[in-house]
Design an enzyme around this catalytic site. Structure first.
Site, PDB file in Angstrom:
ATOM      1  N   GLY A   7     -33.957  36.107   9.012  1.00  0.00           N
ATOM      2  CA  GLY A   7     -34.271  34.812   8.514  1.00  0.00           C
ATOM      3  C   GLY A   7     -34.367  33.569   9.519  1.00  0.00           C
ATOM      4  N   PHE A  11     -35.723  27.687   7.318  1.00  0.00           N
ATOM      5  CA  PHE A  11     -35.237  26.591   7.419  1.00  0.00           C
ATOM      6  C   PHE A  11     -33.782  26.560   8.577  1.00  0.00           C
ATOM      7  CE2 PHE A  11     -31.591  23.346   4.860  1.00  0.00           C
ATOM      8  CZ  PHE A  11     -32.580  22.937   5.870  1.00  0.00           C
ATOM      9  N   ASP A  39     -37.598  43.989   6.760  1.00  0.00           N
ATOM     10  CA  ASP A  39     -37.086  43.951   6.100  1.00  0.00           C
ATOM     11  C   ASP A  39     -35.615  43.902   5.902  1.00  0.00           C
ATOM     12  OD1 ASP A  39     -35.805  43.642   3.150  1.00  0.00           O
ATOM     13  OD2 ASP A  39     -37.765  44.145   1.826  1.00  0.00           O
ATOM     14  N   TYR A 164     -26.255  33.594  -7.779  1.00  0.00           N
ATOM     15  CA  TYR A 164     -26.101  32.930  -6.322  1.00  0.00           C
ATOM     16  C   TYR A 164     -24.493  33.188  -6.030  1.00  0.00           C
ATOM     17  CZ  TYR A 164     -26.872  30.573  -2.606  1.00  0.00           C
ATOM     18  OH  TYR A 164     -26.941  30.495  -0.781  1.00  0.00           O
ATOM     19  N   LYS A 168     -22.944  35.399  -3.214  1.00  0.00           N
ATOM     20  CA  LYS A 168     -22.510  35.241  -1.681  1.00  0.00           C
ATOM     21  C   LYS A 168     -21.208  35.559  -1.480  1.00  0.00           C
ATOM     22  CE  LYS A 168     -24.723  32.989   1.523  1.00  0.00           C
ATOM     23  NZ  LYS A 168     -25.735  33.903   1.931  1.00  0.00           N
TER      24      LYS A 168
END
Length: 334
Positions: A7, A11, A39, A164, A168
């Site tokens: 990633g 951001f 991926d 979500y 996590k």
């Protein structure tokens, strides 16, 4: 140190890459934004990416609240299957250092105390009936009185309240199992509400700061849900990136996963953040709508002193300064 950043074009990941480079490390970006073949769920691709790597900063994830359970399979695939594939490949490649992008959402609601007589309590999920009636504050499950919110420590029990959040927490459990099996070191940085330059705009999975900033850029008033008094810890993305570097350089204990809350230590309400951002942008005042998202928690702020004490990290960007910068900063597409 040669560090694979999954990633790394996103951001937070892109700031981690910058921070690693500034400290003299060699970051390698692994991100489907740069390469559709990168991926994290592809075992062969991950094995190739790990060649010659000393450590991994695992930032790749599908983020956001989750739309009920309709997108549960996608969240589990991207977050949990992806993490499992990565950890299996790390075990095979002999890579023994991991920093995981965790989240404060694993706690569910924050820490609450009943001032009357019941001490620290854990309120259940807020009901549709209460939310529709504008009763946003959780109450004591014993006596029904109002509660005082406080700071959550890392040893507090996990209580994820949406899909979500559940993924996590599963990522942390997978990383802990990997550490025990391989003798590797694993650190989970439980991020709070991260904001700052390069934040994505107008996506279903962006943080609330992103939506407010996008609205102001269009000349519209930010729309604040509930009554705007929800308490959060808004932490600047450069401080989060610095925490990742500190965790890598500190040399965590082998064979276990260590979790660290990663926040500014300065709780603010969502309404305060919206007003600060509007003032910095010179835009219209926020509008408090009374709307809500089922699955959101009311207050979640955490004690980040363990991270400061153990790793010598401290946030450098204050709230007002950070919001002023964010008001001027460029944002990214989805």
């Amino acid at each position: 140190m040669r560090v694979l950043v999954t990633g790394g074009a996103g951001f937070i990941g892109s700031h981690v890459v910058d921070a690693l480079r500034e400290r003299g490390h060699e970051p390698l970006v692994y991100d489907v934004r740069d390469d559709p073949g990168a991926d994290v769920r592809d075992p062969a691709a991950v094995r190739r990416a790990l060649a010659g790597v000393d450590a991994v900063c695992h930032q790749a994830a599908m983020v956001g609240l989750g739309n009920g359970v309709t997108d549960a399979a996608e969240y589990v695939s991207r977050n949990d299957l992806g993490t499992a594939v990565l950890l299996a490949a790390m075990a095979g490649a002999g890579v023994r250092h991991l920093v995981l992008a965790g989240s404060m959402v694993v706690y569910g609601e924050g820490r609450y105390e009943c001032p009357r007589r019941h001490g620290v309590v854990r309120p259940g999920p807020r009901t549709v009936a209460d939310l529709d009636a504008g009763r946003f504050e959780p109450v004591c499950p014993e006596c029904g009185d109002a509660l005082s919110p406080g700071l959550v420590g890392e040893d507090s029990p996990a209580d994820p309240r949406n899909v979500y959040a559940t993924t996590k927490l599963a990522q942390e459990h997978l990383a802990a199992a990997w550490a025990r099996s391989t003798g590797g070191s694993a650190v989970a940085l439980r991020y709070h509400n991260v904001y700052g330059p390069r934040m994505p705009r107008d996506t279903p999975y962006a943080g609330v700061a992103s939506f407010f900033r996008s609205a102001l850029a269009r000349g519209e008033a930010p729309r604040v849900f509930e009554d705007g008094r929800q308490r959060r810890d808004f932490v600047h993305v450069r401080d989060v990136a610095a925490a990742n570097v500190a965790a890598l350089e500190a040399g965590a204990a082998s064979g276990v996963l260590t979790a660290f809350n990663t926040g500014s230590g300065e709780p603010h309400t969502v309404g305060e953040m919206a007003r600060a951002l509007a003032a910095a942008c010179g835009g219209p005042e926020p509008v408090v709508t009374g709307e809500y998202r089922l699955g959101d928690v009311r207050h979640i702020t955490a004690d980040s002193s363990r991270l400061r004490d153990a790793l010598g990290w401290k946030p450098e960007v204050g709230f007002e300064e950070g919001m002023a910068e964010f008001a001027r900063a460029g944002m990214r597409g989805a």
